[in-house]
Structures are given as C-alpha cells and as structure tokens.
Design a protein around this motif. Structure first.
Motif: not given
Ligand code: B1M
Length: 219
Positions: A53, A104, A106-108, A110, A152, A156, A185, A201-202, A204
């Motif tokens: 990311g 809207g 697709l992130h799944d 986490g 989830s 933004t 996130a 929750a921050r 899992a």
């Molecule tokens: Co995208 N993406 N992405 N992405 N992606 C982010 C989120 C981003 C921060 C990357 C960046 O720019 N640094 C950024 C968002 C910016 C913002 O809005 N602030 C971003 C962007 C911009 C995009 C696209 C718009 C890119 C584009 O097309 N130009 C696009 C959007 C598509 C869409 O959704 N419509 C896009 C697409 C994708 C992929 C599809 C390629 C892929 C997702 C694949 C998938 O999930 N099947 C992807 C990925 C992998 C990421 C990053 C790199 C990693 C996300 C992830 O899986 N993290 C991400 C950067 C980042 O987060 N550092 C990024 C690992 C996961 C274990 O953590 O999901 O945070 P997380 O879940 C955590 C906590 O958040 C929490 O617990 C989990 C486990 O500890 N949590 C909950 C989550 N849900 C919870 C619910 C709860 C409680 C806790 O209660 C209900």
C-alpha cells in the motif's frame, strides 16, 4: 530450519513480490513449523500488504502490483485461516453476525479476516461479501436472525455507506434489534460516533472484543 522472524519476513516479502504460489508454500511451511497462524497473518502477511500500500501511495507500485499482492495474501490466508478456528468446533454460538464490505468497495481481505476470527471465537458469521448495498445487510439480518452487523470500508469515499447501512436498519424498523459495528483502515472512533454506530474496532482482534462486548459476553 528458518527462525520465526525469518519466516515472518519471508511471508511479508512474498506478498510484496506478489507470488501467490510461493505464499501458499510458505504458509504451509509456517504451519509445519508450528508457528502461530495469527502471528503469521498479523506480523507477516499484513506487514507485506501494508508495504504494498505504501509503495502504491508513493507511485512505485501500480494497480496490477496491488492486485497481485492481494492475491498472494489471499492465497496464504487460504492456508492459515482454517488453522485459526481449529479449537472452536464444539463451542456454543455466542451470537449471529452479518458481515460485509460496503457498496462500492471491493476490499475484502480485512473483512474476511474479521469474520475468521469471529468464527474462531464462537460467533456464527454470515459473510455477505464485498460491494454490498445497505439493503443486503438488512436482508441478511432478517434471513439469519442476526443480532450483530459488521460493515467494513477501506476507502474514504465509501465510508458514508456505513451511515447508509445504519439508516437502512432505522428505515426497516430494526435498529433496536441489532448492534452495528464498523471498521476498516480509514474508519475512526469519532466517525463511528458521528454516524451512530454501536462501536468501532481498529483490527480483527479488536473486532472480537467489541463483538463480545456488544453481545454481552465476558471478554
Ligand atoms: Co486498494 N486502496 N484500491 N486495493 N488497497 C487502499 C485501501 C489504499 C489506502 C492504498 C493507498 O493508496 N495507499 C487506497 C485508499 C485511499 C483512501 O481512500 N484513503 C486504495 C485505493 C485508492 C484503491 C483503488 C481506488 C485504486 C484504483 O483503482 N486506482 C481501488 C478501489 C477499488 C474499489 O474498492 N472500488 C483499489 C483496489 C484494490 C485491490 C482490488 C487491487 C486490492 C483489494 C483486494 C481485495 O481486498 N480483495 C487493494 C488493496 C490490497 C489495498 C491495500 C494495499 C491493502 C488492503 C488490505 O487488504 N489490507 C490498501 C492499503 C492499506 O490498507 N495499507 C489499499 C490488509 C487487511 C488485513 O487490512 O483491510 O485494513 P484491512 O483490515 C484490517 C482493519 O482495517 C480492520 O481489521 C482488519 C484486520 O486487522 N477491519 C475491521 C477491517 N474491516 C473491519 C470491520 C470491522 C472491524 C475491523 O468491524 C465490522
């Protein structure tokens, strides 16, 4: 045999390099070495995907790199997640949960991890998937008699959908019957309060503690 630290670093690297097949092999090797699957996820794979990311945010990685990194992480999770719940088989159900990623978005990864840990800790989870409209959350609660909802959001731009879900439960006359938790996130405690969610929750592990709290179960 590689040390625990080396294994965690390799798991992170294989996600950064976007190598799904190697990720599966490494995950199996980690379990063979009796490493804690949760540590492999949190301190290995998640470190890797966060680095992906960062590289994407700084323009060093492009969308295909993001996609293949996520595929590597998911491939390894396919091996590690079943090992999280091995000891939870005979426990009674604490509560029924409907879990999904908002419309809207697709992130799944986490969200799925949250579901795995909830399941491992005794919750009965219906995961409705990603990119789901508010109406699907309401329908799934009705179909499954759920009392907890988890929404989830990783973008933004999709965070407002969490508020839409809360409104949908109000409109359906079901708001008093469910506790709604939000995460992802960009989500914060103040956002959760602002939209009238029951909790945030921050990560899992925090989601499990929150779900227990909302379900009235001792932590
Ligand atoms: Co995208 N993406 N992405 N992405 N992606 C982010 C989120 C981003 C921060 C990357 C960046 O720019 N640094 C950024 C968002 C910016 C913002 O809005 N602030 C971003 C962007 C911009 C995009 C696209 C718009 C890119 C584009 O097309 N130009 C696009 C959007 C598509 C869409 O959704 N419509 C896009 C697409 C994708 C992929 C599809 C390629 C892929 C997702 C694949 C998938 O999930 N099947 C992807 C990925 C992998 C990421 C990053 C790199 C990693 C996300 C992830 O899986 N993290 C991400 C950067 C980042 O987060 N550092 C990024 C690992 C996961 C274990 O953590 O999901 O945070 P997380 O879940 C955590 C906590 O958040 C929490 O617990 C989990 C486990 O500890 N949590 C909950 C989550 N849900 C919870 C619910 C709860 C409680 C806790 O209660 C209900």
């Amino acid at each position: 045999m590689p040390s625990k630290r080396e294994m965690l670093e390799r798991l992170a690297q294989v996600v950064i390099d976007g190598e799904p097949e190697q990720a599966v092999e490494l995950a199996k090797q980690a379990l063979d070495q009796r490493l804690d699957p949760l540590a492999c996820i949190n301190d290995g794979l998640t470190e890797g995907i966060e680095r992906v990311g960062e590289l994407f945010a700084t323009g060093e990685y492009f969308l295909p790199d993001l996609i293949i990194g996520a595929e590597a992480m998911k491939a390894a999770l396919g091996v590690l997640e079943p090992a999280l719940g091995e000891s939870s088989q005979e426990r009674k159900v604490l509560a029924r949960v409907v879990l999904g990623t908002v419309e809207g978005d697709l992130h799944d990864i986490g969200k799925t991890l949250v579901g795995s840990l909830l399941t491992a800790n005794g919750f009965l989870v219906t995961d409705i998937g990603a990119d789901k409209p508010a109406a699907d959350f309401v329908a799934a609660v009705n179909e499954n008699n759920a009392t907890l909802v988890g929404a989830s959001a990783l973008l933004t731009t999709t965070m407002p959908e969490q508020q839409r879900i809360i409104e949908a439960f109000e409109e359906a006359g079901l708001r008093d019957q469910v506790k709604i938790m939000v995460g992802g996130a960009p989500v914060t405690t103040s956002w959760a309060e602002e939209i009238g969610a029951d909790g945030f929750a921050r990560d899992a592990i925090g989601a499990v503690a929150l779900a227990k709290n909302l379900a009235g179960v001792p932590a």
